[in-house]
Design a protein around this motif. Structure first.
Motif, short mmCIF file in Angstrom:
data_model
loop_
_atom_site.label_atom_id
_atom_site.label_comp_id
_atom_site.label_asym_id
_atom_site.label_seq_id
_atom_site.Cartn_x
_atom_site.Cartn_y
_atom_site.Cartn_z
N GLY A 49 0.83 -1.17 -0.51
CA GLY A 49 -0.37 -0.28 0.40
C GLY A 49 0.62 1.54 -0.49
N MET A 50 2.30 1.57 0.54
CA MET A 50 2.91 2.23 0.86
C MET A 50 3.86 2.55 -0.47
N ALA A 51 4.47 1.80 -0.86
CA ALA A 51 4.46 1.62 -2.57
C ALA A 51 3.67 1.75 -3.53
N ILE A 52 2.54 1.82 -3.19
CA ILE A 52 1.35 2.61 -3.92
C ILE A 52 1.40 3.63 -4.42
N GLY A 53 1.72 4.03 -2.97
CA GLY A 53 1.41 5.82 -2.94
C GLY A 53 2.50 6.88 -3.15
N LEU A 54 3.28 5.29 -3.04
CA LEU A 54 5.42 6.15 -3.41
C LEU A 54 5.27 6.10 -4.53
N VAL A 55 4.74 5.60 -5.44
CA VAL A 55 5.15 5.40 -6.43
C VAL A 55 4.35 6.27 -7.01
N MET A 56 3.36 6.50 -7.03
CA MET A 56 2.21 7.69 -7.66
C MET A 56 2.97 9.41 -6.97
N GLY A 57 3.56 8.87 -5.75
CA GLY A 57 3.77 10.64 -5.25
C GLY A 57 4.47 11.14 -6.10
N THR A 58 5.85 10.06 -6.20
CA THR A 58 6.78 10.27 -6.98
C THR A 58 6.55 10.44 -8.33
N VAL A 59 6.02 9.78 -9.25
CA VAL A 59 5.54 10.87 -10.62
C VAL A 59 4.43 11.68 -10.49
N VAL A 60 3.73 12.29 -9.70
CA VAL A 60 2.69 13.21 -9.16
C VAL A 60 4.63 14.40 -9.09
N THR A 61 5.40 14.38 -8.07
CA THR A 61 6.51 15.53 -8.24
C THR A 61 6.94 15.69 -9.05
N PHE A 62 7.76 14.59 -9.22
CA PHE A 62 8.91 14.78 -10.53
C PHE A 62 8.33 15.18 -11.87
N GLY A 63 7.40 14.52 -12.03
CA GLY A 63 6.54 14.51 -13.50
C GLY A 63 6.10 15.87 -13.38
N PRO A 71 -0.11 16.91 -12.61
CA PRO A 71 -1.32 17.38 -11.92
C PRO A 71 -1.78 15.65 -11.05
N ASP A 72 -1.91 16.11 -9.71
CA ASP A 72 -2.80 14.56 -9.70
C ASP A 72 -3.97 13.81 -9.84
N ILE A 73 -4.43 14.08 -10.50
CA ILE A 73 -6.19 14.22 -11.13
C ILE A 73 -6.17 13.25 -12.75
N ILE A 74 -4.49 13.66 -13.38
CA ILE A 74 -4.30 13.02 -14.18
C ILE A 74 -3.45 11.46 -13.87
N VAL A 75 -2.35 12.22 -13.19
CA VAL A 75 -1.65 11.03 -12.57
C VAL A 75 -2.38 9.50 -11.93
N THR A 76 -3.14 10.21 -10.93
CA THR A 76 -4.27 9.23 -11.18
C THR A 76 -5.00 8.61 -11.75
N LEU A 77 -5.31 9.13 -12.66
CA LEU A 77 -6.79 8.62 -13.26
C LEU A 77 -5.85 7.44 -14.28
N ALA A 78 -4.78 7.73 -14.83
CA ALA A 78 -3.82 6.88 -15.06
C ALA A 78 -3.65 6.05 -14.70
N PHE A 79 -2.63 5.72 -12.94
CA PHE A 79 -2.84 5.15 -12.11
C PHE A 79 -4.04 3.90 -12.32
N SER A 80 -5.05 4.23 -12.47
CA SER A 80 -6.02 3.89 -11.55
C SER A 80 -6.50 3.17 -13.13
N TYR A 81 -5.95 2.65 -14.52
CA TYR A 81 -6.04 1.62 -15.35
C TYR A 81 -4.63 0.48 -14.45
N ILE A 82 -3.46 1.63 -14.41
CA ILE A 82 -2.45 0.48 -13.69
C ILE A 82 -2.57 -0.54 -12.40
N TRP A 83 -3.34 -0.05 -11.62
CA TRP A 83 -3.37 -0.67 -10.46
C TRP A 83 -5.17 -1.75 -11.08
N ASN A 84 -5.58 -1.70 -11.86
CA ASN A 84 -6.88 -2.32 -12.23
C ASN A 84 -5.79 -3.33 -12.80
N GLY A 85 -4.94 -3.60 -14.10
CA GLY A 85 -3.77 -4.60 -14.72
C GLY A 85 -3.63 -5.36 -13.77
#
Lengths: 313, 327, 379
Positions: B113-127, B130-144
């Protein structure tokens, strides 16, 4: 050289460039994708959801977001089907459906402007209300009704590509003019950049919000009606897949989700690119799990390529 | 006075007020608590009803806390449902019979769970996205990813673990878990990290200028959010006894609504974890009241939508009347 | 001053929300709320006593202890899809009949709308409310096991139909086999193609037990035929619009000899896509989805052959009948597997033309004989 660099800095150009490159790759590498028939059906898919993307783009540029797009699509297709079934002529049925969608837009704007509900919550709530109302009214099974005229408007191909695509282009042209050549567009960008500044410089923010959300409702409404025409019937979850796609398409088209930035013209590239990515993943013989993962990764890659914010902090 | 001390000053100024800020949430909570008790009076008659109720409320409470954590730093997490599904599948394949296997699975779930947060947080900050779009893209990834781990509901949850969650002790374990996480948050909130989280949500630029490490803070907020989310997954698998790659879908929108009902704000920096817990309670109480009053479930949507608008609308109007602090 | 306004608004809000919640109570059954609550207390108290005494509560006849008829609830994962609507309608008719006879005193539907966790809570609520029997259409094959076990251990009869749970503690399961569904479809396709060709397997949403069951059943047959080449396995919601979007590019990129569509709307979408593209008619199997049956019957004259299986809507009626039998203390089988009815070119005319909309599953009503046949133990 520097000119080339300058050109590439524009996110809209990048979106179109990516779209063309992806398209060329599929045409060369995947057998059958070069066929006209395939490209027509890709454009048809893009056009059907494209209307909703046009409306979403205007809302996003104004700094908001419309999470009720999926339910508005359902609302319009169900209303239109019901009216046709009741014996009304198709144009009247379409008019009633679009009017209903614009009413939802007006409702969204009212809450956002007067109750100061954040757009995302207001539109989610409106979506819930529409969904519930449709369920109560239709008792779960929407009436089926779709005339020949509507089918033709959506699927007919008198000019190579389907009519839905030409209508999409026409609506796009009108909106492009509004966004780039009229006061409306300037105000939308002004609100998206900074509401308070816009207000102080004399923009009638209330009126603009009404126009923006009603426009979004109107556009999503066209999507719904033409989807009804495309498959000849409707159901109560017809709009659901398009909520996230509409947002993704806007952003892939190079428009900033934070508002005020990005050219409106990017929507076409964004929509088609979204459809292309899905087509490619479906053709590949991989499991559904990897399709999902790659879809997410590809969106991320595109965003990293050109959706990044300026290094301001 | 520099920005940092000023923001800290304004925060310390705000903290004693926290109960006042949640006043409307408290009142709504009481109304629905009473409504729930009227509709389901068994709670008063038999204490054992507390266990199923706690399992009903706990996942959404934890999800609302997870969502609230992201909202505090000015974001929103659209992938919460998908990552919750993923976490339940991970729990279902990592847990084994026996104390060691169960604890191992719990740890594995919390870490992922924390790793999931870490990955998204890293992409949001270093990429710088905007949070909304990154988490939208990740919703597909986590689903898969969830489908990769389990292609259909299944896996194995030790019956001792589910039994433990459902066993009748003094206080339901799910409630203890939420209280522990609330205490955990309370501790964090008073550290520098907590103050920074509130500060960057309020104004990222000013925080940066005043020397706060915005990126690190944001990533840590995502990790804490992931931790809360995996807590929800652990309660869910205890309740269902299996992992399910689609079970989280329902929690996406609900968690946002619950956090908002609990007093979180979209602009960031405003909201408290207690509020998220109460917001989730209110949300589910609405559903229960509808169920027990025999309403067609179709009306659920309409009433939920209306209450969402009313709750925020009234709150905003009251802020507005008080002198336009905004929401 | 500020404080006062804030308080004022706080109480305003409380009043509003209270009013809304009160309206919720008062709207349909304001008076009923308190009476049901009272009933719930008495029934659970009685049940607690009986469950304590007898471990196998369901085998004991309860009818004599029940004056006012049974209280039956239906917990369903979805209510909006047309298949569910149709099932719900058939069940309502059956329930009405029993209500008129005084056998059933109360009946309510809890719709979880896709949320398995909500379904668990709803079943918990039904247990708390003292329902005699819960009819269950499960949202997950595994996730509901524990709550079902809890219900039966407290003496509540749980009759599960359509989408089934895996626990052995469920009172009764009535359904068709998903794997059998897939096997029937795949076998027909293999036979029609003469055992060789390039095919697409088109299944429902990934990660859901029903579509996974159908898919693995189909795969079982297809893998036994080495000359059958599976181009790809596609997944889509059981709706025609998304199904067409998924299928179109695959049809464009490959020579396809047949489509193994494991759902009615998927079959309808496949047929529409093939027709729109002007391809040669290829064998497509399907389900008794009205849209598909209509297209099929229009094409019969052109030589189109197809095969459709049915997931009978009257499974719900069987579940109602079965729960009353069990509550009356009659004998029963724990697992009732209903053979899957099938439609082919020979009996297609029994189903179409009809007056239903495309989004409908025409099926012959269940007869009293069938009910006897399926539910009598050992049959």
């Amino acid at each position: 050289m520097s000119r080339c660099k300058e050109w590439l800095k524009d996110t809209t150009n990048l979106a179109y460039l990516t779209m063309i490159l992806v398209w060329l790759t599929t045409v060369i590498t995947i057998k059958g994708f070069a066929r006209l028939g395939h490209n027509v059906s890709t454009l048809q898919t893009a056009a059907l959801m494209g209307f909703a993307v046009l409306g979403q783009a205007v809302v996003v540029i104004s700094g908001g977001i419309d999470m009720s797009v999926s339910e508005i699509i359902t609302l319009s297709s169900v209303t239109c089907a019901a009216c046709i079934k009741a014996g009304l002529p198709t144009p009247v049925a379409m008019g009633i459906a679009l009017l209903a969608c614009m009413l939802v837009g007006a409702f969204n704007a009212t809450s956002i402007v007067f109750l100061k509900v954040p757009p995302i919550i207001q539109t989610v709530a409106a979506g819930c209300i529409i969904e519930g109302t449709l369920l109560v009214l239709t008792n779960g099974t929407p009436p089926a009704g779709c005339g020949k005229l509507l089918s033709w408007m959506s699927k007919g191909k008198p000019l190579v590509v389907t009519n839905a695509f030409w209508i999409w282009m026409a609506v796009y042209a009108i909106l492009w003019w509004m966004m780039n050549r009229s006061k409306f567009g300037r105000y939308v960008y002004a609100i998206g950049t900074n509401v308070n500044t816009a207000k102080n410089s004399g923009v009638h923010v209330t009126k603009m919000n009404y126009m923006i959300y009603m426009l979004s409702g109107f556009c999503a409404g066209i999507s719904g009606i033409l989807m009804l025409g495309n498959i000849g019937s409707t159901y109560l979850t017809i709009g659901d897949p398009y909520q996230l796609y509409s947002i993704a398409s806007v952003v892939i088209g190079g428009i900033a989700i934070t508002g005020g930035k990005g050219k409106f013209s990017g929507v076409i590239a964004g929509t088609i690119l979204t459809v292309l990515i899905r087509d490619i993943l479906n053709v590949m013989s991989i499991s559904e799990a990897f399709r999902n993962i790659f879809q997410g990764l590809l969106v991320l890659v595109l965003l990293l390529a050109y959706g990044r914010e300026r290094r301001a902090r | 006075m520099n920005e940092h001390t000023k923001s800290i000053a304004s925060l310390t100024d705000r903290l004693p007020n926290q109960h006042k800020k949640l006043l409307s949430v408290y009142i709504t909570f009481c109304v629905f608590l009473i409504a729930e008790l009227i509709m389901d009076p068994l709670i008063l008659k038999s204490y054992s009803r507390m266990w199923p109720l706690s399992l009903q409320f706990a996942p959404l409470m934890l999800c609302a806390m997870s969502q609230g954590c992201i909202m505090l730093v000015g974001g929103i997490n659209l992938s919460l449902g998908a990552s919750l599904s993923l976490a339940t599948t991970i729990a279902a394949v990592t847990m084994f019979e026996g104390a060691g296997g169960t604890v191992g699975g719990i740890v594995a779930t919390l870490v992922s769970g924390m790793a999931i947060g870490l990955v998204m947080g890293t992409v949001v900050t270093f990429g710088r996205l905007p949070d909304i779009i990154v988490t939208l893209a990740f919703s597909y990834i986590w689903n898969g990813a969830a489908l990769l781990v389990l292609s259909k509901p299944g896996g194995h949850i030790p019956s001792a673990y589910s039994g433990f969650l459902q066993s009748q002790g003094v206080v339901p374990f799910a409630i203890i878990m939420i209280l522990l996480l609330l205490v955990f948050w309370k501790i964090i909130k008073n550290t520098r990290l907590g103050i920074n989280i509130y500060a960057i949500g309020g104004n990222a630029k000013a925080s940066f200028e005043s020397g706060i490490h915005v990126r690190l803070t944001k990533i840590l907020a995502y990790i804490i959010s992931g931790l809360f989310m995996s807590g929800a997954a652990l309660v869910l698998v205890g309740q269902t006894g299996c992992g399910d790659p689609t079970i989280g879908n329902a929690y996406g929108t609900k968690s946002i609504a619950a956090a908002i009902l609990g007093g979180f704000s979209f602009s960031g920096g405003i909201g408290q974890m207690k509020g998220a817990v109460l917001g989730a309670f209110i949300y589910i109480a609405i559903e229960n009241v509808l169920f027990f009053s025999g309403f067609s479930s179709f009306y659920q949507y309409i009433i939920q939508g209306a209450i969402l608008i009313a709750a925020i609308g009234l709150k905003v109007v009251s802020y507005y009347r008080r002198g336009g602090e905004g929401a | 001053m500020r404080k006062i306004t804030r308080k004022w608004f706080g109480s305003m809000m409380a009043v509003c929300l209270a009013a809304s919640s009160l309206a919720a109570c008062g709207g349909s059954s304001g008076g009923a709320a308190s009476t049901t609550a009272a009933q719930a207390e008495t029934t659970t108290a009685a049940q607690a006593a009986t469950t304590a005494a007898e471990s196998k509560a369901e085998e004991e006849p309860k009818s004599d202890s029940k004056e006012g008829g049974y209280k039956i609830g239906w917990s369903t994962i979805y209510l909006t899809p047309s298949w569910m609507q149709e099932t719900s309608g058939l069940m309502d008719a059956c329930i009405e009949k029993y209500k008129a006879d005084g056998v059933i005193s109360e009946y309510s539907i809890a719709n979880a709308d896709g949320d398995t966790s909500a379904q668990i809570s709803q079943i918990e609520n039904m247990i708390a409310e003292g329902y005699d029997a819960i009819i269950l259409d499960a949202g997950s094959s595994d996730a509901l096991n524990q709550v079902v076990e809890k219900a039966t251990s407290q003496g509540v009869v749980v009759v599960n139909f359509d989408s089934l749970v895996t626990t052995d503690k469920v009172t009764c399961r009535i359904g068709t086999s998903d794997a059998e569904y897939g096997r029937l479809c795949a076998q027909w396709l293999v036979d029609t193609l003469g055992g060789k060709g390039n095919i697409i397997v088109f299944s429902g949403p990934a990660g859901v037990a029903v579509s996974d069951g159908r898919e693995s059943g189909a795969m079982e047959i297809l893998e036994q035929n080495p000359d059958i080449n599976i181009i790809t396995t596609l997944h889509s919601e059981y709706n025609s619009a998304p199904a067409m979007e998924v299928l179109n590019p695959v049809l464009d990129a490959n020579e396809v000899d047949g489509i193994c569509a494991l759902g009615g709307s998927l079959a309808s979408a496949s047929l529409t896509a093939v027709l729109d593209k002007g391809l040669d008619m290829i064998p497509i199997c399907g389900e008794n989805y009205n849209g598909f049956l209509r297209q099929w019957s229009d094409l019969v004259d052109d030589g189109f052959e197809s095969f459709a299986v049915c997931q009978p809507n009257w499974l719900g009626v069987l579940a109602v009948e079965q729960s009353i039998r069990i509550l009356n203390g009659e004998d029963y089988d724990q697992d009732v597997v209903v053979p899957i009815p099938a439609i082919d070119n020979n009996n297609l005319s029994e189903f179409v033309p009809n007056d239903y909309s495309d989004d409908w599953y025409p099926i012959a009503d269940i007869t009293e004989d069938q009910i006897q046949k399926y539910l009598t133990p050992g049959a």
